[in-house]
Scaffold this motif. Structure first.
Motif, mmCIF file in Angstrom:
data_model
loop_
_atom_site.group_PDB
_atom_site.id
_atom_site.type_symbol
_atom_site.label_atom_id
_atom_site.label_comp_id
_atom_site.label_asym_id
_atom_site.label_seq_id
_atom_site.Cartn_x
_atom_site.Cartn_y
_atom_site.Cartn_z
ATOM 1 N N GLY A 26 30.933 70.969 -6.810
ATOM 2 C CA GLY A 26 31.930 69.995 -5.864
ATOM 3 C C GLY A 26 32.191 70.450 -4.744
ATOM 4 N N SER A 27 31.692 71.453 -4.105
ATOM 5 C CA SER A 27 31.487 71.520 -2.449
ATOM 6 C C SER A 27 30.203 71.175 -2.470
ATOM 7 N N ILE A 28 29.819 70.892 -2.777
ATOM 8 C CA ILE A 28 27.987 70.397 -2.822
ATOM 9 C C ILE A 28 28.447 69.163 -2.307
ATOM 10 N N TYR A 29 29.005 68.301 -3.297
ATOM 11 C CA TYR A 29 28.119 66.840 -3.941
ATOM 12 C C TYR A 29 29.555 66.711 -3.223
ATOM 13 N N SER A 30 29.361 65.030 -2.358
ATOM 14 C CA SER A 30 30.157 64.248 -2.634
ATOM 15 C C SER A 30 29.851 62.536 -2.441
ATOM 16 N N LEU A 31 29.409 62.067 -3.058
ATOM 17 C CA LEU A 31 29.373 61.181 -3.944
ATOM 18 C C LEU A 31 29.467 59.659 -3.067
ATOM 19 N N ASP A 32 29.395 58.604 -2.418
ATOM 20 C CA ASP A 32 29.428 57.060 -2.731
ATOM 21 C C ASP A 32 28.205 56.569 -2.729
ATOM 22 N N ASP A 33 28.318 55.080 -1.728
ATOM 23 C CA ASP A 33 27.942 53.851 -2.502
ATOM 24 C C ASP A 33 26.082 53.852 -1.562
ATOM 25 N N SER A 34 26.529 54.882 -0.281
ATOM 26 C CA SER A 34 25.367 54.864 0.413
ATOM 27 C C SER A 34 23.718 55.177 -0.049
ATOM 28 N N GLN A 35 23.091 54.860 0.273
ATOM 29 C CA GLN A 35 21.376 55.114 -0.266
ATOM 30 C C GLN A 35 20.990 56.800 -0.300
ATOM 31 N N ALA A 104 34.997 68.633 -16.578
ATOM 32 C CA ALA A 104 36.296 68.007 -16.545
ATOM 33 C C ALA A 104 36.641 68.419 -14.688
ATOM 34 N N VAL A 105 35.804 69.433 -15.034
ATOM 35 C CA VAL A 105 35.960 69.860 -13.415
ATOM 36 C C VAL A 105 34.905 68.498 -12.116
ATOM 37 N N ILE A 106 34.194 69.750 -12.501
ATOM 38 C CA ILE A 106 32.779 68.710 -11.515
ATOM 39 C C ILE A 106 33.044 66.634 -11.681
ATOM 40 N N TYR A 107 33.163 66.547 -12.618
ATOM 41 C CA TYR A 107 33.010 64.397 -12.413
ATOM 42 C C TYR A 107 34.213 64.826 -11.103
ATOM 43 N N PRO A 108 35.756 65.198 -11.279
ATOM 44 C CA PRO A 108 36.503 64.100 -10.604
ATOM 45 C C PRO A 108 36.345 64.575 -8.678
ATOM 46 N N LEU A 109 35.489 66.391 -9.071
ATOM 47 C CA LEU A 109 35.169 66.473 -7.437
ATOM 48 C C LEU A 109 34.081 66.485 -6.707
ATOM 49 N N THR A 110 33.167 65.919 -7.604
ATOM 50 C CA THR A 110 31.663 64.878 -6.869
ATOM 51 C C THR A 110 31.614 63.529 -6.991
ATOM 52 N N GLY A 111 32.280 62.948 -6.958
ATOM 53 C CA GLY A 111 32.866 61.890 -7.134
ATOM 54 C C GLY A 111 32.197 60.643 -7.902
ATOM 55 N N GLN A 113 31.836 58.258 -10.491
ATOM 56 C CA GLN A 113 32.182 57.201 -11.100
ATOM 57 C C GLN A 113 33.216 57.261 -11.437
ATOM 58 N N LYS A 114 34.671 56.516 -10.968
ATOM 59 C CA LYS A 114 36.118 56.925 -10.826
ATOM 60 C C LYS A 114 36.592 55.708 -12.552
ATOM 61 N N THR A 115 35.877 55.784 -13.610
ATOM 62 C CA THR A 115 37.005 54.811 -14.803
ATOM 63 C C THR A 115 36.529 56.231 -15.942
ATOM 64 N N LEU A 116 37.697 55.627 -16.190
ATOM 65 C CA LEU A 116 38.666 56.624 -17.623
ATOM 66 C C LEU A 116 36.637 56.336 -18.897
ATOM 67 N N LYS A 117 36.613 55.773 -18.875
ATOM 68 C CA LYS A 117 35.446 54.688 -19.464
ATOM 69 C C LYS A 117 33.804 55.553 -19.784
ATOM 70 N N LYS A 118 34.021 55.507 -18.165
ATOM 71 C CA LYS A 118 33.020 56.507 -17.858
ATOM 72 C C LYS A 118 33.095 57.934 -17.629
ATOM 73 N N PHE A 119 34.294 58.779 -16.959
ATOM 74 C CA PHE A 119 34.622 60.138 -17.433
ATOM 75 C C PHE A 119 34.222 60.612 -19.112
#
Length: 286
Positions: A26-35, A104-111, A113-119
């Motif tokens: 979570g401290s290394i990865y910060s995902l967005d919509d960039s290439q 449960a920890v890595i999913y929100p920290l790294t960014g 997809q923020k949908t309940l179904k995906k999680f």
């Protein structure tokens, strides 16, 4: 089951390890919509699967290679199937809990997809990968004659799983004699499932390109385009889950067969050699 409950210290260490690993990622990865996030996503999902696989295989094979000798010696009291079934039932809740802590920890920290179904799907897929890896660990423990042999097999099994994880080798370029190996990798199926779950529905910002450059230079526009770069555009989540389930069932079946065919060894008892009676020598009484 008592052994699992008694190992509270070891279980707490495993839970702390999962939590620490998730915090590091979570401290290394910060995902967005960039290439750039496309490669980060693939790398994160691959590392998550590899870490879960290593922990599950190492834990199961280390314990099982010791316990199986007791189970084999006591087969007259209970069969191989009840023992294996109770072993699986005792370990599944612990493995599922450890996997859930990590997810449960890595999913929100790294960014991701923020949908309940995906999680929820991510949570289920990581748990499935952990259970399949545990089944592979049981198989190693069942086949290995000793703990040293199991430890020697562990690196080779892990390396094969990682090499054919879906990123390192193109299946189409493999020699025909070993084309089956990717289908035997729990890491491959786990990564494929997580990648499909995460990339489906994503859209990415195009990379700035100079005038006159080909459109492909802007990079993948959608998650499906990104999956196409690693030959997963036509893969489905169902096929990945099916592949993982087949591997898990095959590992359990072969473990059962190994336990059933193993026979306890007893020391053979032979009657003492009999000698013909020696007739009395009456000459001694004369």
């Amino acid at each position: 089951s008592r052994d699992v409950a008694r190992a509270k210290g070891a279980n707490a260490i495993k839970a702390a390890q999962q939590l620490a690993t998730a915090l590091i990622y979570g401290s290394i990865y910060s995902l967005d919509d960039s290439q750039a996030s496309i490669q980060d996503r693939f790398g994160l999902l691959s590392l998550a699967v590899i870490g879960s696989t290593n922990l599950a295989i190492a834990t199961s094979q280390k314990v099982f290679v010791k316990e199986k000798h007791i189970a084999i010696d006591e087969q007259p009291m209970y069969g191989a199937f009840p023992y294996l079934l109770s072993k699986i039932a005792a370990e599944v809740p612990l493995l599922a809990t450890l996997s859930s802590i990590f997810a449960a920890v890595i999913y929100p920290l790294t960014g991701l997809q923020k949908t309940l179904k995906k999680f929820a799907t991510f949570l289920g897929l990581t748990t499935l990968t952990t259970l399949a890896s545990s089944a592979l660990g049981l198989l190693i423990g069942a086949l290995a004659p000793s703990q040293d042999a199991a430890l020697a097999l562990f690196p080779a099994v892990v390396v094969l799983n990682v090499v054919f994880n879906g990123l390192n080798v193109n299946v189409d370029t493999l020699p025909s004699a070993i084309k089956f190996l990717p289908a035997c990798s729990v890491v491959r199926w786990g990564f494929q499932a997580l990648a499909i779950n995460e990339f489906t529905g994503l859209r990415f910002k195009p990379r700035p390109v100079p005038p006159g450059a080909p459109a492909a230079a802007a990079g993948p526009a959608t998650g499906r385009d990104a999956l196409d770069r690693i030959n997963l555009a036509h893969a489905t989540l169902g096929s990945a889950v099916k592949g993982q389930g087949i591997l898990m069932a095959a590992a359990y079946l072969q473990t059962y067969r190994s336990l059933r065919n193993a026979k306890p060894r007893y020391a053979s008892i032979r009657p003492p050699p009999t000698k013909p009676p020696v007739p009395p020598n009456f000459a001694l009484f004369r």
